[in-house]
Design an enzyme around this catalytic site. Structure first.
Site, mmCIF file in Angstrom:
data_model
loop_
_atom_site.group_PDB
_atom_site.id
_atom_site.type_symbol
_atom_site.label_atom_id
_atom_site.label_comp_id
_atom_site.label_asym_id
_atom_site.label_seq_id
_atom_site.Cartn_x
_atom_site.Cartn_y
_atom_site.Cartn_z
ATOM 1 N N CYS A 73 -53.121 -4.849 -10.414
ATOM 2 C CA CYS A 73 -51.687 -5.081 -10.576
ATOM 3 C C CYS A 73 -51.485 -6.210 -11.581
ATOM 4 O O CYS A 73 -51.993 -7.315 -11.378
ATOM 5 C CB CYS A 73 -51.074 -5.444 -9.221
ATOM 6 S SG CYS A 73 -49.373 -5.963 -9.348
ATOM 7 N N CYS A 79 -46.464 -12.551 -8.102
ATOM 8 C CA CYS A 79 -46.104 -12.105 -6.760
ATOM 9 C C CYS A 79 -46.640 -13.048 -5.684
ATOM 10 O O CYS A 79 -45.915 -13.481 -4.807
ATOM 11 C CB CYS A 79 -46.643 -10.694 -6.558
ATOM 12 S SG CYS A 79 -46.608 -10.112 -4.878
ATOM 13 N N CYS A 82 -51.089 -11.102 -3.285
ATOM 14 C CA CYS A 82 -52.518 -10.790 -3.393
ATOM 15 C C CYS A 82 -53.248 -11.974 -4.027
ATOM 16 O O CYS A 82 -53.484 -11.988 -5.232
ATOM 17 C CB CYS A 82 -52.726 -9.572 -4.288
ATOM 18 S SG CYS A 82 -52.241 -8.030 -3.554
ATOM 19 N N CYS A 168 -46.257 -1.150 -5.704
ATOM 20 C CA CYS A 168 -47.256 -2.127 -5.265
ATOM 21 C C CYS A 168 -48.552 -1.361 -4.982
ATOM 22 O O CYS A 168 -48.540 -0.357 -4.267
ATOM 23 C CB CYS A 168 -46.753 -2.826 -4.012
ATOM 24 S SG CYS A 168 -48.034 -3.746 -3.155
ATOM 25 N N GLN A 307 -49.775 -2.039 13.435
ATOM 26 C CA GLN A 307 -50.717 -2.622 12.473
ATOM 27 C C GLN A 307 -50.550 -1.946 11.110
ATOM 28 O O GLN A 307 -50.397 -0.727 11.045
ATOM 29 C CB GLN A 307 -52.152 -2.433 12.967
ATOM 30 C CG GLN A 307 -52.442 -3.116 14.299
ATOM 31 C CD GLN A 307 -52.681 -4.619 14.170
ATOM 32 O OE1 GLN A 307 -52.650 -5.183 13.094
ATOM 33 N NE2 GLN A 307 -52.903 -5.277 15.294
ATOM 34 N N TYR A 336 -49.805 -9.584 24.703
ATOM 35 C CA TYR A 336 -49.280 -9.386 23.342
ATOM 36 C C TYR A 336 -49.567 -7.933 22.917
ATOM 37 O O TYR A 336 -50.184 -7.686 21.896
ATOM 38 C CB TYR A 336 -49.914 -10.364 22.339
ATOM 39 C CG TYR A 336 -49.972 -11.808 22.814
ATOM 40 C CD1 TYR A 336 -48.921 -12.671 22.516
ATOM 41 C CD2 TYR A 336 -51.049 -12.292 23.551
ATOM 42 C CE1 TYR A 336 -48.962 -13.990 22.942
ATOM 43 C CE2 TYR A 336 -51.090 -13.594 23.985
ATOM 44 C CZ TYR A 336 -50.044 -14.445 23.682
ATOM 45 O OH TYR A 336 -50.098 -15.745 24.106
ATOM 46 N N GLU A 357 -45.593 -7.920 26.662
ATOM 47 C CA GLU A 357 -45.086 -8.021 25.291
ATOM 48 C C GLU A 357 -43.668 -8.575 25.346
ATOM 49 O O GLU A 357 -42.893 -8.215 26.220
ATOM 50 C CB GLU A 357 -45.136 -6.620 24.655
ATOM 51 C CG GLU A 357 -44.278 -6.382 23.450
ATOM 52 C CD GLU A 357 -44.647 -7.224 22.240
ATOM 53 O OE1 GLU A 357 -45.833 -7.368 21.907
ATOM 54 O OE2 GLU A 357 -43.708 -7.757 21.619
ATOM 55 N N ASP A 410 -54.056 -10.568 21.928
ATOM 56 C CA ASP A 410 -53.897 -10.300 20.487
ATOM 57 C C ASP A 410 -52.617 -10.996 20.027
ATOM 58 O O ASP A 410 -51.635 -10.345 19.691
ATOM 59 C CB ASP A 410 -53.812 -8.774 20.269
ATOM 60 C CG ASP A 410 -53.716 -8.407 18.797
ATOM 61 O OD1 ASP A 410 -53.903 -9.284 17.938
ATOM 62 O OD2 ASP A 410 -53.458 -7.231 18.504
ATOM 63 N N CYS A 437 -55.353 -12.964 14.239
ATOM 64 C CA CYS A 437 -55.114 -12.824 12.801
ATOM 65 C C CYS A 437 -55.154 -14.187 12.134
ATOM 66 O O CYS A 437 -54.814 -14.321 10.968
ATOM 67 C CB CYS A 437 -53.793 -12.107 12.544
ATOM 68 S SG CYS A 437 -52.421 -12.808 13.428
HETATM 69 N N1 SAH Z 1 -51.708 -5.708 20.157
HETATM 70 C C1 SAH Z 1 -50.648 -5.133 19.376
HETATM 71 C C2 SAH Z 1 -49.669 -6.166 18.823
HETATM 72 C C3 SAH Z 1 -50.251 -7.385 18.192
HETATM 73 S S1 SAH Z 1 -49.126 -8.368 17.254
HETATM 74 C C4 SAH Z 1 -51.191 -4.252 18.280
HETATM 75 O O1 SAH Z 1 -52.376 -4.274 17.985
HETATM 76 O O2 SAH Z 1 -50.426 -3.509 17.690
HETATM 77 C C5 SAH Z 1 -48.610 -9.568 18.394
HETATM 78 C C6 SAH Z 1 -47.539 -9.096 19.342
HETATM 79 O O3 SAH Z 1 -47.228 -10.194 20.199
HETATM 80 C C7 SAH Z 1 -46.228 -8.667 18.702
HETATM 81 O O4 SAH Z 1 -45.899 -7.391 19.177
HETATM 82 C C8 SAH Z 1 -45.218 -9.724 19.188
HETATM 83 O O5 SAH Z 1 -43.937 -9.195 19.406
HETATM 84 C C9 SAH Z 1 -45.846 -10.181 20.478
HETATM 85 N N2 SAH Z 1 -45.527 -11.549 20.948
HETATM 86 C C10 SAH Z 1 -45.242 -12.646 20.219
HETATM 87 N N3 SAH Z 1 -45.130 -13.725 21.014
HETATM 88 C C11 SAH Z 1 -45.348 -13.307 22.284
HETATM 89 C C12 SAH Z 1 -45.377 -13.971 23.557
HETATM 90 N N4 SAH Z 1 -45.155 -15.276 23.664
HETATM 91 N N5 SAH Z 1 -45.668 -13.234 24.640
HETATM 92 C C13 SAH Z 1 -45.892 -11.894 24.545
HETATM 93 N N6 SAH Z 1 -45.863 -11.231 23.370
HETATM 94 C C14 SAH Z 1 -45.602 -11.914 22.251
#
Ligand code: SAH
Length: 573
Positions: A73, A79, A82, A168, A307, A336, A357, A410, A437
């Site tokens: 790119c 940007c 990247c 992109c 994702q 999460y 969640e 997560d 992440c």
């Molecule tokens: N495990 C899922 C989402 C991961 S992203 C996957 O792989 O698709 C992280 C997620 O945590 C998001 O959906 C976000 O809305 C949620 N989140 C953020 N803060 C939070 C909290 N305090 N308690 C519960 N969930 C939360």
């Protein structure tokens, strides 16, 4: 030598900073130079000088690094999305592997030799371009050949000026056709773009999502709607449905003067409300990581989290599943959980899964995804992980909720809340699988979990964001067989399932049985028997509510051993 603003410097780049910038040193003085690549020798101009370091602007590459590669790119420098496009993909992976390693050592306090022993090679991408299934393009007025014109593109780094770009190289090829259709509809029908400064105009953003496995595409137009919605809407629909894959067209109204892209509500103007995508599991232990045949289909709505790199997500989830070590009977918390993707894959291999969640719509999607995939052993709760988990632990959980075998987390970049980590320690699952992440907050949280009685067993990076600096990590932790520290993490006097000192903690009972009888017993069995013996009133209360057929019955041999341990620790006569 004193380094000052505007001073020219010549330096060899020897390292890469967390944000992808090149790092060079002159007599111990550190220079951070954006867009310089490790291995380059560059001439740069100091922009901001501090006592021990400075930020400098790249002026000329005197000798190009062997790791430099032709970026796909041309706009990548403007940007800023990247940061690593000029670095070969192989070196990008090395950088990411090193980033995880360094954070675990520096922030997590883990021994470098130990990390080198357990850390597995990062999972790279076969094709590190065109991998994103989601794109959000701002619409506005930008300069084309010196003229102000209606454009779709991206914001220039640290600004809201739009640089025109409808293609992109990380995104799907269809994005270009969709954006061009939107722009031509706007021009033909005099539909204005939203002007952030004036707070006027109509079209703000175009969100595009594609199910890579199904080919289904969703287009969501984010608009300011002070009058009657999207003007001449049918003309836009007509253009968009001519593009292969488009299955859903919706509008989201956002009338706020804010950086948040989406409005709270979305309404469909053509086609379906959601698109579908399918994810498949791989056997990460076998040569070539073949697909296992397990797959699930997910409904994705414009507002839900999904994702962005489905190919790598399959590897990430497969690794998480492998780390969880499920045999079909376990009780699992998935904190999460988003739309329940991980929860549902776990549910196929576990006794019961509980997902938590914060976004209510995501939980609605998770429940629907469970139904659509014929999964009946997953239950979902809306709320903050740091509130829902302690709540069940202290007030309402069934024995298997209080003593799960596995907890998966997560969290977003900020990591887990302290209250969540504390409850996880109190619950004491045999294994914790942490997907992250941001390896800096991961390392911080792992330190707490390991101080609380867990051992870091496996670490594996997964590159979900080729050309960018971020990296995903999945780790597994095991409860050490003697972990007295669990009690330390509890506040004095706190109501707990763990009795004080030596009086038969779960871990002491497990260790006693293992040593005397040579087999392992789960927290769940111990909890069931404590309950049977009336050793824990709260569990009695909970059991009356329990109607879950998946709760395993403790085998006689294990029951006898646990009862012996209860006697040994003086819990029963
Ligand atoms: N495990 C899922 C989402 C991961 S992203 C996957 O792989 O698709 C992280 C997620 O945590 C998001 O959906 C976000 O809305 C949620 N989140 C953020 N803060 C939070 C909290 N305090 N308690 C519960 N969930 C939360």
């Amino acid at each position: 030598m004193e380094y000052k603003k505007n001073m020219p410097v010549t330096v060899k780049i020897e390292d890469i900073g967390n944000d992808g910038e090149g790092i060079g040193k002159l007599d111990g003085y550190t220079l951070f130079i954006k867009d310089a690549v490790i291995g380059d020798t560059v001439r740069a101009k100091i922009m901001k000088a501090k006592k021990n370091y400075a930020y400098a602007h790249l002026e000329e590459i005197i000798e190009a690094s062997p790791y430099r590669t032709e970026p796909r790119c041309k706009l990548h420098r403007q940007c800023g999305g990247c940061q690593l496009q000029t670095l070969s993909y192989e070196e990008q992976l090395k950088f990411k592997q090193g980033k995880i390693r360094n954070n675990l050592i520096r922030i997590g306090g883990f021994d470098a030799d130990y990390i080198d022993k357990i850390m597995e090679p990062i999972m790279g991408m076969e094709e590190p371009y065109r991998y994103r299934n989601k794109a959000q393009y701002p619409i506005g007025y930008g300069k084309v050949n010196g003229q102000k014109e209606l454009v779709a593109g991206f914001y220039a780094a640290h600004s809201h000026a739009i640089i025109p770009n409808t293609d992109c190289v990380l995104g799907a090829e269809e994005n270009k056709d969709i954006l061009e259709a939107v722009l031509s509809y706007m021009k033909e029908n005099n539909v204005s773009a939203y002007d952030e400064e004036a707070g006027e105009g109509v079209l703000r953003h175009v969100l595009i999502r594609k199910g890579f496995a199904t080919g289904e595409i969703m287009v969501c137009l984010v608009i300011k709607a002070n009058r009657s919605g999207l003007p001449a809407q049918d003309r836009l629909v007509e253009k968009l449905i001519g593009i292969k894959g488009v299955k859903s067209i919706s509008v989201s109204i956002n009338n706020e003067n804010t950086n948040v892209i989406m409005g709270n509500k979305v309404h469909t103007i053509w086609g379906k409300d959601t698109i579908k995508d399918t994810l498949k599991i791989r056997d990460m232990t076998a040569e070539g990581c073949p697909y296992t045949g397990e797959e699930l289909t997910f409904k994705i709505s414009p507002l839900s989290f999904y994702q962005v790199n489905p190919t790598q997500t399959e590897k990430l989830y497969s690794t998480a599943l492998e780390f969880a070590g499920l045999t079909g009977r376990e009780a699992v918390w998935d904190l999460y959980c988003g739309i329940g993707t991980i929860s549902l894959f776990m549910a196929k291999r576990a006794g019961k899964v509980y997902g938590v969640e914060i976004v209510p719509e995501a939980i609605e999607d998770a429940r629907e995804n469970a139904r659509n995939n014929g999964i009946g052993n997953a239950e979902f709760f809306v709320g903050k992980a740091e509130e829902v988990l302690p709540d069940f632990y202290k007030n309402a959980g069934t024995s298997e909720m209080i003593h799960p075998d596995v907890i998966v987390v997560d969290p977003p970049r900020k990591g887990c809340d302290a209250a969540c980590l504390e409850t996880m320690l109190q619950m004491g699952p045999s294994r914790i699988v942490y997907i992250s992440c941001d390896s800096a907050t991961l390392a911080r949280d792992l330190k707490i979990l390991c101080d609380g009685g867990y051992e870091l067993k496996r670490v594996r990076g997964c590159d979900m964001f080729g050309q960018g600096v971020h990296v995903e990590t999945v780790v597994s932790l095991s409860l050490k067989s003697d972990s007295p520290k669990i009690e330390v993490s509890m506040k004095p006097g706190e109501d707990s399932l763990y009795e004080p000192q030596d009086k038969g903690t779960y871990e002491k009972i497990k260790a006693y049985v293992l040593e005397k009888y040579g087999f392992k017993v789960s927290s769940l069995y111990i909890a069931q028997l404590k309950d049977k013996c009336g050793l824990d009133k709260r569990l009695n209360y909970n059991l009356s509510k329990k109607d879950d057929p998946h709760v395993p019955e403790c085998p006689k041999e294990k029951e006898d051993a646990i009862m012996d341990a209860f006697r040994h620790f003086g819990l029963i006569e």
